[in-house]
Design an enzyme around this catalytic site. Structure first.
Site, short mmCIF file in Angstrom:
data_model
loop_
_atom_site.label_atom_id
_atom_site.label_comp_id
_atom_site.label_asym_id
_atom_site.label_seq_id
_atom_site.Cartn_x
_atom_site.Cartn_y
_atom_site.Cartn_z
N ASN A 53 0.30 -1.83 6.75
CA ASN A 53 2.04 -1.95 6.35
C ASN A 53 0.69 -0.26 5.69
O ASN A 53 1.06 0.18 5.00
CB ASN A 53 2.02 -2.86 4.77
CG ASN A 53 1.93 -3.02 4.54
OD1 ASN A 53 2.27 -1.71 3.94
ND2 ASN A 53 1.35 -3.41 4.30
N LYS A 100 -12.43 18.14 12.80
CA LYS A 100 -12.96 18.98 11.19
C LYS A 100 -12.84 18.38 9.74
O LYS A 100 -11.63 17.08 9.80
CB LYS A 100 -12.16 20.22 11.42
CG LYS A 100 -12.21 21.64 11.92
CD LYS A 100 -11.29 22.20 11.35
CE LYS A 100 -11.81 23.69 12.29
NZ LYS A 100 -10.91 24.66 11.78
N LYS A 181 2.98 -9.67 -7.64
CA LYS A 181 3.30 -7.97 -8.20
C LYS A 181 4.71 -7.55 -7.53
O LYS A 181 5.28 -8.41 -6.87
CB LYS A 181 2.54 -6.80 -7.38
CG LYS A 181 2.48 -5.85 -7.45
CD LYS A 181 1.62 -4.74 -6.87
CE LYS A 181 1.63 -3.98 -5.32
NZ LYS A 181 0.29 -3.95 -4.89
N LYS A 183 8.01 -3.93 -7.13
CA LYS A 183 7.75 -3.10 -7.48
C LYS A 183 8.97 -2.77 -8.69
O LYS A 183 9.48 -3.30 -8.87
CB LYS A 183 8.61 -2.71 -5.66
CG LYS A 183 8.67 -2.71 -4.51
CD LYS A 183 6.86 -2.29 -4.32
CE LYS A 183 6.11 -2.63 -3.27
NZ LYS A 183 4.31 -1.77 -2.73
N ALA A 213 4.57 1.34 -8.47
CA ALA A 213 5.80 1.99 -7.91
C ALA A 213 5.70 2.81 -7.05
O ALA A 213 6.23 4.26 -6.87
CB ALA A 213 5.94 3.84 -9.88
N ASN A 214 4.87 3.32 -5.96
CA ASN A 214 4.43 3.64 -4.79
C ASN A 214 4.64 4.92 -4.71
O ASN A 214 4.91 6.22 -3.88
CB ASN A 214 5.37 3.18 -3.57
CG ASN A 214 4.89 1.46 -3.35
OD1 ASN A 214 5.48 1.43 -3.81
ND2 ASN A 214 4.30 1.48 -2.96
N GLU A 238 0.78 0.47 -11.37
CA GLU A 238 -0.30 0.83 -9.88
C GLU A 238 0.77 2.41 -9.89
O GLU A 238 2.20 2.42 -9.55
CB GLU A 238 -0.05 -0.44 -8.67
CG GLU A 238 -0.30 0.20 -7.40
CD GLU A 238 -0.27 -0.86 -6.76
OE1 GLU A 238 -0.45 -2.38 -7.13
OE2 GLU A 238 0.33 -0.79 -5.60
N ASP A 291 -7.86 1.22 1.45
CA ASP A 291 -7.41 0.43 2.14
C ASP A 291 -8.20 0.40 3.37
O ASP A 291 -7.72 1.72 4.61
CB ASP A 291 -6.33 0.01 2.57
CG ASP A 291 -5.31 -0.83 3.80
OD1 ASP A 291 -6.67 -1.45 4.51
OD2 ASP A 291 -4.54 -1.15 3.75
N HIS A 321 -5.48 -2.66 -1.29
CA HIS A 321 -4.28 -3.10 -0.75
C HIS A 321 -4.78 -3.53 0.52
O HIS A 321 -5.41 -3.59 1.76
CB HIS A 321 -3.99 -1.47 -0.71
CG HIS A 321 -1.83 -1.41 -0.04
ND1 HIS A 321 -2.65 -1.08 1.72
CD2 HIS A 321 -1.14 -1.31 -0.23
CE1 HIS A 321 -1.39 -0.41 2.43
NE2 HIS A 321 -1.33 -1.20 1.09
N GLU A 340 -5.45 -7.97 -2.31
CA GLU A 340 -4.02 -8.09 -2.16
C GLU A 340 -3.39 -9.40 -0.92
O GLU A 340 -4.88 -9.66 -0.60
CB GLU A 340 -3.10 -6.96 -1.60
CG GLU A 340 -1.67 -6.86 -1.94
CD GLU A 340 -1.21 -5.61 -0.85
OE1 GLU A 340 -2.47 -4.55 -0.89
OE2 GLU A 340 0.05 -5.60 -2.32
O1 LIG Z 1 5.15 -0.89 -0.37
C1 LIG Z 1 4.00 -1.29 -0.06
O2 LIG Z 1 3.82 0.41 0.36
C2 LIG Z 1 2.54 -1.56 0.28
C3 LIG Z 1 2.04 -1.64 -1.55
O3 LIG Z 1 2.55 -0.63 -1.88
C4 LIG Z 1 1.30 -2.01 -1.67
O4 LIG Z 1 0.94 -3.48 -1.14
O5 LIG Z 1 1.10 -2.40 -2.60
MG LIG Z 2 1.23 -0.38 -3.49
#
Ligand SMILES: O=C([O-])CC(=O)C(=O)O
Ligand SMILES: [Mg+2]
Length: 389
Positions: A53, A100, A181, A183, A213-214, A238, A291, A321, A340
């Site tokens: 994803n 490349k 976890k 967000k 926090a992506n 994270e 990942d 991930h 995960e």
């Molecule tokens: O929300 C996402 O893009 C997924 C993500 O960061 C995670 O699973 O750690």
């Molecule tokens: Mg993440």
């Protein structure tokens, strides 16, 4: 022995959830079938793969470059004679012909998806679960029986208030997960701290919660969150800043005493190496989240694990991930620190075999040849519908 055909399709994994950087309202993913001329139980061996994803389907790159290169190659050049099987390393090399170095963007996802299907086929040809094949080939036969997993979720969602977040965390506890976890970073800091407290009211101690926090924060915001989060003693903080901003990560580590995790958006051994070299990550404490499905597959992942070892990092510091079965096999077979898990989101790609429950945050692996897709009914049905009918 040869690959007779490779099929790919883009499918939707759209959902109304959002993290601090993107929403998933138009999210897609590629699915791939690598069909071979090998027969097991009266059927041709077919390997399946999909990309994790968060990155979109990569059909164009596969159709224009990677699939034709494989189908035009001399089949003899793709065989592992020692093991009487397909050779994922030779296959990888052919796919990457005339590419490349550097700029590891979407192509690493395309290659990683095909690579997953190749390894699924290789393990099926060998008649073993992939984690067993990996342990036999690369870890002197020793595989982990079960893998530590945490429940990833806690997304922002229209209409999902504090009570919704608490219910979600409670349901993870009820399903055997200790650590979950959530967000952060889409709401203002004060609101996020209320969300963190709500999650902790269900999960108990700070060590049962990770926040993600992506990659949203600049240094100032990352530090403000670090100050606010520190007293909770969370399990990890994270992807605070941009994945390629190693200086930000290094500076943050000077000011935050807890564990940090990052790396899900680093798509090559070289990018991972830069994080190790320049990101100030602590090899005794921090977690790396590369990942394989996004980063050129398991062939490249083994290079990354080798690079880590050269730099004094244990493979146990890696918790990939993606919440998928491929990483679960790598975790058990190559001795990672965990994996995960997405108990609810990104179905049917997230999650493990139907008949293996999570107990005390540990999950086992099915005794099925390959990655184990056939033991996850909804995913296998999707592969069949999209790729074989
Ligand atoms: O929300 C996402 O893009 C997924 C993500 O960061 C995670 O699973 O750690
Ligand atoms: Mg993440």
């Amino acid at each position: 022995m040869r690959i007779t055909e490779i099929r790919e399709k883009t499918v939707s994994i759209a959902s109304p959830i959002a993290n601090a950087f993107i929403d998933f309202s138009k999210m897609t993913c590629s699915v791939v079938a690598v069909i071979t001329d090998q027969i097991r139980d009266g059927e041709p061996v077919i390997g399946f793969g999909f990309n994790s994803n968060g990155r979109y389907g990569q059909g164009a790159l596969m159709r224009e470059r990677f699939i034709p290169r494989l189908m035009e190659a001399n089949p003899e050049a793709l065989i592992d004679r020692e093991n009487d099987n397909l050779d994922p390393f030779a296959i990888w090399k052919v796919m990457m012909t005339n590419e490349k170095p550097g700029g590891h963007g979407e192509r690493s996802v395309a290659v990683g998806t095909i690579d997953m299907a190749v390894w699924d086929a290789v393990a099926k040809i060998a008649g073993k679960p992939l984690y067993r094949l990996l342990a036999d080939r690369y870890r002197e036969g020793i595989a982990d029986d079960s893998v530590w997993v945490y429940a990833a979720g806690g997304y922002y969602h229209p209409g999902k208030e504090i009570e919704g977040l608490k219910d979600e965390m409670k349901s993870y506890r009820d399903r055997g997960y200790k650590v979950a976890k959530m967000k952060i970073g889409l709401a203002p800091l004060a609101d996020d701290m209320k969300r963190v407290e709500a999650a902790l009211s269900v999960l108990g101690e700070g060590q049962n919660l990770c926040v993600d926090a992506n990659g949203r924060f600049d240094l100032k915001t990352a530090l403000a969150y670090a100050r606010a989060l520190e007293p909770y003693d969370l399990y990890w903080y994270e992807e605070a800043g941009d994945p390629l901003d190693y200086a930000l990560q290094a500076e943050l580590s000077q000011h935050y005493s807890g564990r940090m995790a990052t790396g899900e958006n680093l798509f090559s051994m070289q990018d991972a190496r830069n994080l190790i070299r320049h990101g100030g990550m602590n090899r005794e404490r921090d977690i790396l989240q590369f990942d394989c499905a996004l980063s050129y597959g398991l062939v490249e992942y083994m290079r990354t694990l080798e690079m880590m070892a050269e730099n004094g990092w244990s493979s146990r510091r890696v918790v990939p991930h993606g919440g998928h079965q491929m990483s679960l096999n790598i975790a058990a077979g190559l001795h990672l620190g965990g994996n995960e898990s997405y108990p609810d989101v990104f179905q049917p790609f997230g999650g493990f075999a139907d008949d293996v429950a999570v107990v005390d945050s540990q999950v086992g692996l099915p005794d099925a040849p390959g990655v184990g897709f056939e033991r996850k009914a909804a995913l296998y049905a999707l592969f069949k519908r999209e790729l074989l009918e």
